[in-house]
Design an enzyme around this catalytic site. Structure first.
Site, PDB file in Angstrom:
ATOM      1  N   TYR A   1       0.849  -1.186   0.000  1.00 19.69           N
ATOM      2  CA  TYR A   1       0.000   0.000   0.000  1.00 19.69           C
ATOM      3  C   TYR A   1       0.890   1.245   0.000  1.00 19.69           C
ATOM      4  CZ  TYR A   1      -4.318   2.395  -0.020  1.00 19.69           C
ATOM      5  OH  TYR A   1      -5.341   3.210  -0.435  1.00 19.69           O
TER       6      TYR A   1
ATOM      7  N   ARG B   1      -8.448  10.685  -8.497  1.00 17.96           N
ATOM      8  CA  ARG B   1      -7.651  11.370  -7.467  1.00 17.96           C
ATOM      9  C   ARG B   1      -6.911  10.308  -6.651  1.00 17.96           C
ATOM     10  NH1 ARG B   1      -8.552  12.712  -1.684  1.00 17.96           N
ATOM     11  NH2 ARG B   1      -7.636  10.687  -1.928  1.00 17.96           N
TER      12      ARG B   1
ATOM     13  N   LYS C   1      -5.695  -2.092  -1.438  1.00 20.67           N
ATOM     14  CA  LYS C   1      -6.579  -1.912  -0.287  1.00 20.67           C
ATOM     15  C   LYS C   1      -7.258  -3.231   0.081  1.00 20.67           C
ATOM     16  CE  LYS C   1      -8.212   1.990   1.718  1.00 20.67           C
ATOM     17  NZ  LYS C   1      -8.135   3.413   1.679  1.00 20.67           N
TER      18      LYS C   1
ATOM     19  N   GLU D   1     -13.417   4.668  -3.421  1.00 19.38           N
ATOM     20  CA  GLU D   1     -12.017   4.957  -3.118  1.00 19.38           C
ATOM     21  C   GLU D   1     -11.404   5.934  -4.113  1.00 19.38           C
ATOM     22  OE1 GLU D   1     -10.238   3.761  -0.589  1.00 19.38           O
ATOM     23  OE2 GLU D   1      -8.271   4.447  -1.241  1.00 19.38           O
ATOM     24  N   ASP D   2     -10.774   6.961  -3.593  1.00 22.91           N
ATOM     25  CA  ASP D   2      -9.998   7.888  -4.412  1.00 22.91           C
ATOM     26  C   ASP D   2     -10.773   8.514  -5.572  1.00 22.91           C
ATOM     27  OD1 ASP D   2      -7.959   7.703  -2.659  1.00 22.91           O
ATOM     28  OD2 ASP D   2      -6.538   6.709  -3.985  1.00 22.91           O
TER      29      ASP D   2
ATOM     30  N   ASP E   1     -13.677   5.442   2.286  1.00 22.35           N
ATOM     31  CA  ASP E   1     -12.622   5.399   3.300  1.00 22.35           C
ATOM     32  C   ASP E   1     -11.877   6.730   3.426  1.00 22.35           C
ATOM     33  OD1 ASP E   1     -10.977   4.027   5.252  1.00 22.35           O
ATOM     34  OD2 ASP E   1      -9.379   4.203   3.768  1.00 22.35           O
ATOM     35  N   ASP E   2     -11.702   7.426   2.301  1.00 23.64           N
ATOM     36  CA  ASP E   2     -10.982   8.714   2.357  1.00 23.64           C
ATOM     37  C   ASP E   2     -11.698   9.675   3.292  1.00 23.64           C
ATOM     38  OD1 ASP E   2      -9.311   7.818   0.236  1.00 23.64           O
ATOM     39  OD2 ASP E   2     -10.941   8.306  -1.145  1.00 23.64           O
TER      40      ASP E   2
ATOM     41  N   ASN F   1       0.062  13.738   4.174  1.00 23.88           N
ATOM     42  CA  ASN F   1       0.986  12.764   3.588  1.00 23.88           C
ATOM     43  C   ASN F   1       1.510  13.296   2.260  1.00 23.88           C
ATOM     44  OD1 ASN F   1       0.767  10.517   5.386  1.00 23.88           O
ATOM     45  ND2 ASN F   1      -1.309  10.197   4.618  1.00 23.88           N
TER      46      ASN F   1
HETATM   47  P1  NAD Z   1      -8.132  17.988  -0.375  1.00 22.61           P
HETATM   48  O1  NAD Z   1      -7.434  18.392  -1.613  1.00 22.61           O
HETATM   49  O2  NAD Z   1      -9.551  17.572  -0.441  1.00 22.61           O
HETATM   50  O3  NAD Z   1      -8.053  19.198   0.699  1.00 22.61           O
HETATM   51  C1  NAD Z   1      -6.931  20.009   0.899  1.00 22.61           C
HETATM   52  C2  NAD Z   1      -7.406  21.247   1.645  1.00 22.61           C
HETATM   53  O4  NAD Z   1      -6.262  22.012   2.018  1.00 22.61           O
HETATM   54  C3  NAD Z   1      -8.310  22.166   0.854  1.00 22.61           C
HETATM   55  O5  NAD Z   1      -9.402  22.562   1.633  1.00 22.61           O
HETATM   56  C4  NAD Z   1      -7.440  23.392   0.577  1.00 22.61           C
HETATM   57  O6  NAD Z   1      -8.188  24.595   0.523  1.00 22.61           O
HETATM   58  C5  NAD Z   1      -6.544  23.395   1.787  1.00 22.61           C
HETATM   59  N1  NAD Z   1      -5.302  24.125   1.569  1.00 22.61           N
HETATM   60  C6  NAD Z   1      -4.494  24.117   0.489  1.00 22.61           C
HETATM   61  N2  NAD Z   1      -3.481  24.987   0.675  1.00 22.61           N
HETATM   62  C7  NAD Z   1      -3.664  25.555   1.877  1.00 22.61           C
HETATM   63  C8  NAD Z   1      -2.964  26.531   2.626  1.00 22.61           C
HETATM   64  N3  NAD Z   1      -1.853  27.074   2.148  1.00 22.61           N
HETATM   65  N4  NAD Z   1      -3.426  26.858   3.825  1.00 22.61           N
HETATM   66  C9  NAD Z   1      -4.551  26.287   4.322  1.00 22.61           C
HETATM   67  N5  NAD Z   1      -5.250  25.365   3.661  1.00 22.61           N
HETATM   68  C10 NAD Z   1      -4.820  25.003   2.456  1.00 22.61           C
HETATM   69  O7  NAD Z   1      -7.257  16.845   0.262  1.00 22.61           O
HETATM   70  P2  NAD Z   1      -7.686  15.794   1.382  1.00 22.61           P
HETATM   71  O8  NAD Z   1      -8.150  14.543   0.734  1.00 22.61           O
HETATM   72  O9  NAD Z   1      -8.569  16.475   2.349  1.00 22.61           O
HETATM   73  O10 NAD Z   1      -6.267  15.464   2.029  1.00 22.61           O
HETATM   74  C11 NAD Z   1      -5.494  16.465   2.657  1.00 22.61           C
HETATM   75  C12 NAD Z   1      -4.274  15.848   3.268  1.00 22.61           C
HETATM   76  O11 NAD Z   1      -4.655  14.951   4.285  1.00 22.61           O
HETATM   77  C13 NAD Z   1      -3.407  15.049   2.301  1.00 22.61           C
HETATM   78  O12 NAD Z   1      -2.061  15.330   2.509  1.00 22.61           O
HETATM   79  C14 NAD Z   1      -3.672  13.628   2.690  1.00 22.61           C
HETATM   80  O13 NAD Z   1      -2.526  12.824   2.486  1.00 22.61           O
HETATM   81  C15 NAD Z   1      -3.950  13.752   4.157  1.00 22.61           C
HETATM   82  N6  NAD Z   1      -4.759  12.617   4.640  1.00 22.61           N
HETATM   83  C16 NAD Z   1      -4.276  11.889   5.675  1.00 22.61           C
HETATM   84  C17 NAD Z   1      -4.984  10.801   6.137  1.00 22.61           C
HETATM   85  C18 NAD Z   1      -4.468  10.010   7.297  1.00 22.61           C
HETATM   86  O14 NAD Z   1      -3.495  10.352   7.867  1.00 22.61           O
HETATM   87  N7  NAD Z   1      -5.116   8.948   7.705  1.00 22.61           N
HETATM   88  C19 NAD Z   1      -6.173  10.435   5.509  1.00 22.61           C
HETATM   89  C20 NAD Z   1      -6.658  11.226   4.463  1.00 22.61           C
HETATM   90  C21 NAD Z   1      -5.935  12.321   4.033  1.00 22.61           C
END
Ligand code: NAD
Length: 549
Positions: A97, A150, A168, A239-240, A262-263, A403
């Site tokens: 993964y 995505r 997954k 997913e994604d 899951d996201d 991440n």
């Molecule tokens: P997304 O693209 O849906 O959301 C990103 C958000 O960040 C948007 O709302 C955007 O406006 C905001 N953003 C961008 N630049 C910014 C800035 N300079 N200041 C403030 N906000 C800003 O992405 P997502 O799916 O919500 O994922 C976001 C992050 O979370 C990714 O890095 C992903 O890897 C991580 N994530 C971690 C886990 C986990 O740890 N289990 C799970 C899901 C997602």
């Protein structure tokens, strides 16, 4: 009729990864199955086979080559593959993964070797049922489906996104004992807007731009109808998908069929686990917290809604719960006073705050007890932000979830150092233990893999009619309850991932219990639910596997 051809003999057995045991076939089995002479004389134990493959994997120079080698093992003997993965889950999870699966998807067309799963193209509309009929698995309990738009943080990878459902589903089996013969990875190949792929002669998908009109939703409607017609209890995990589709699909389907994303929801569950653990340390209620998110995308709003649900469960009104959560996106604090049009998913969190474009100022203004980074913007939890949090709170909650590691809002070391060792920290990427002023902190990753496989197992076990948000809270509570006092004392808000199989038994049982209590289960409740769930979990040594039952 069994999943595999029960009466298969000779080379057909060796070529069928569901039946093949290679050198582990005993003398008697070789006679019975007509394998004499088709295998060298030596009989290996399963452990020897595992050792042979482990050595082969270790010799591979890159993670991608290790991924390919592991996948080759799977093509030859699935039970052996899962034994390998289950016995080395911490070492191999990053190969099957994230992060390696990301590179595998980017190069999927170039490393493609053999079929796995189901591809349904936009052009298949009107015939999806015939395509579903081609799936060799007689029984399918769970589908992970993507449209490849995505993939992780890598964008539109079209049909090459198939690596994600495959990876997954491998975790559903390895972590929570979902029978691999009853899993189906699906890619909805509606084209790609990835210009590089469209020009690549080795790209494996439909060579046109994405279909993104009403026929897109019609295709998904047809797909869901077809799979439910063939497997009426099948659980569907989205997913994604790109954000807008992800939320819309969940809205369309969550009350109609057993499904989840899951996201959005798995992430929320694992993060709420971190909060529940933090509450055990702080000896406070979740509804006493004030939480500020950096980022307002699918992860942020999914987590925020589940936190609100958890607060409501504690007796707070939803309105009050929502008022304790604020979001900060790329344009600043999400407030009702903003002049730009806010996306629908942000509206419940748009409170009457002053407009503010600096995150540190937002922290100053709101004085949150917790900050949650899901923005993919590295270093945004600066020294200033973290020290402000430590100034306002005895034990500030600081979750830097973005991440990969290079995108984390802060490192574990920064969180502990800038908070003077007071932070309750969790991350999206793994960090090594941190020494700070004579104490060793063990930060752990809020990895979705802690929960989604067991949530799937609990729903499959009960034939859940639907998967409401309460399921994700039940999973979060169960996981948080399993964090030892010793781990909490070291700053760890999650248990060790190496214990995933045992953790999953308890989480799946908690999910099943929720389904029984809320009238979602379609089976009779066994007297000892945990034992029954454990018994239902597939093992690589399961003789039913080779028999295809
Ligand atoms: P997304 O693209 O849906 O959301 C990103 C958000 O960040 C948007 O709302 C955007 O406006 C905001 N953003 C961008 N630049 C910014 C800035 N300079 N200041 C403030 N906000 C800003 O992405 P997502 O799916 O919500 O994922 C976001 C992050 O979370 C990714 O890095 C992903 O890897 C991580 N994530 C971690 C886990 C986990 O740890 N289990 C799970 C899901 C997602």
């Amino acid at each position: 009729m069994s999943t595999c051809e029960k009466k298969e003999k000779g080379v057909g057995v060796l070529r069928n990864p569901w039946l093949n045991r290679g050198l582990a076939f005993s003398e008697q089995q070789r006679d019975a199955l007509g394998l004499r002479g088709l295998l060298p004389a030596a009989v290996s134990t399963r452990d020897q086979q595992v050792e042979r493959w482990k050595a082969l994997i270790a010799q591979q120079p890159t993670p991608l080559m290790k991924y390919i080698t592991l996948d080759t093992a799977r093509m030859i003997d699935e039970a052996l593959y899962f034994q390998l993965v289950m016995e080395n889950v911490e070492e191999y999870m990053p190969l099957i993964y994230t992060p390696t699966v990301g590179e595998a998807c980017q190069k999927f067309g170039h490393i493609y070797r053999a079929h796995r799963g189901l591809y349904i193209c936009a052009e298949d509309r009107g015939h999806v049922r015939d395509i579903v009929a081609n799936v060799p698995n007689q029984k399918v309990d769970i589908i992970v489906v993507t449209d490849g738009q995505r993939i992780l943080g890598l964008g539109d990878l079209g049909a090459c996104g198939m690596g994600i459902p495959i990876g997954k589903l491998a975790l559903y089996t390895a972590c929570a004992g979902v029978n691999p013969q009853h899993t189906l990875p699906v890619t909805l190949d509606v084209g790609t807007n990835n210009e590089e792929f469209l020009k690549d002669p080795l790209y494996i998908g439909q060579r046109h731009k994405r279909v993104d009109d009403e026929t897109y939703y019609a295709l998904i409607e047809e797909f869901v109808a077809a799979v439910r017609e063939r497997w009426p209890n099948v659980l569907i995990q989205f997913e994604d998908f790109q954000n807008t589709h992800a939320f819309k699909l969940l809205d369309i389907w969550r009350d109609r069929v057993p499904c989840f994303n899951d996201d959005i929801q798995g992430t929320a569950s694992v993060v709420v686990t971190g909060f529940y653990s933090a509450m055990r340390v702080k000896k406070e209620k979740l509804s006493d917290q004030k939480i500020l998110f950096l980022g307002a995308g699918s992860a942020a709003t999914g987590i925020a809604h589940l936190i609100a649900d958890a607060m409501v469960e504690e007796g707070t009104s939803r309105e009050e719960a929502l008022s304790k959560i604020a979001l900060f996106d790329s344009k600043g604090l999400v407030t009702s006073r903003r002049t730009d049009k806010l996306a629908d998913n942000k509206l419940p969190f748009a409170h009457d705050y002053e407009v503010c474009t600096s995150f540190a100022d937002a922290v100053r203004h709101l004085k949150p007890t917790a900050i949650v980074g899901v923005s993919a913007q590295p270093k945004t939890f600066s020294e200033e932000v973290i020290s402000l949090m430590a100034q306002y709170n005895k034990q500030p909650i600081i979750f830097a979830l973005s991440n990969p590691t290079s995108k984390a809002e802060c490192t574990a070391e920064e969180a502990y150092k800038f908070s003077n060792g007071t932070a309750l920290f969790a991350s999206g990427s793994p960090f090594d233990p941190v020494e700070f002023e004579g104490k060793t902190f063990v930060p752990r990753q809020g990895n979705n893999s802690y929960v989604f496989p067991a949530i799937g197992m609990g729903c499959i076990y009960t034939h859940a009619k639907s998967v409401p948000n309460g399921v994700f809270l039940a999973a979060a509570k169960s996981l948080a309850d399993q964090v030892s006092e010793e781990d909490l004392g070291k700053g760890a808000l999650y248990p060790p991932l190496s214990e995933i199989r045992e953790l999953s038994v308890a989480i799946a049982a908690a999910v099943a219990e929720y389904c029984f209590e809320h009238g979602l289960a379609q089976i009779e409740r066994p007297a000892d639910l945990k034992a029954a769930v454990r018994e239902a979990m597939w093992q690589p040594s399961d003789p039913k596997f080779a028999a295809g039952e």
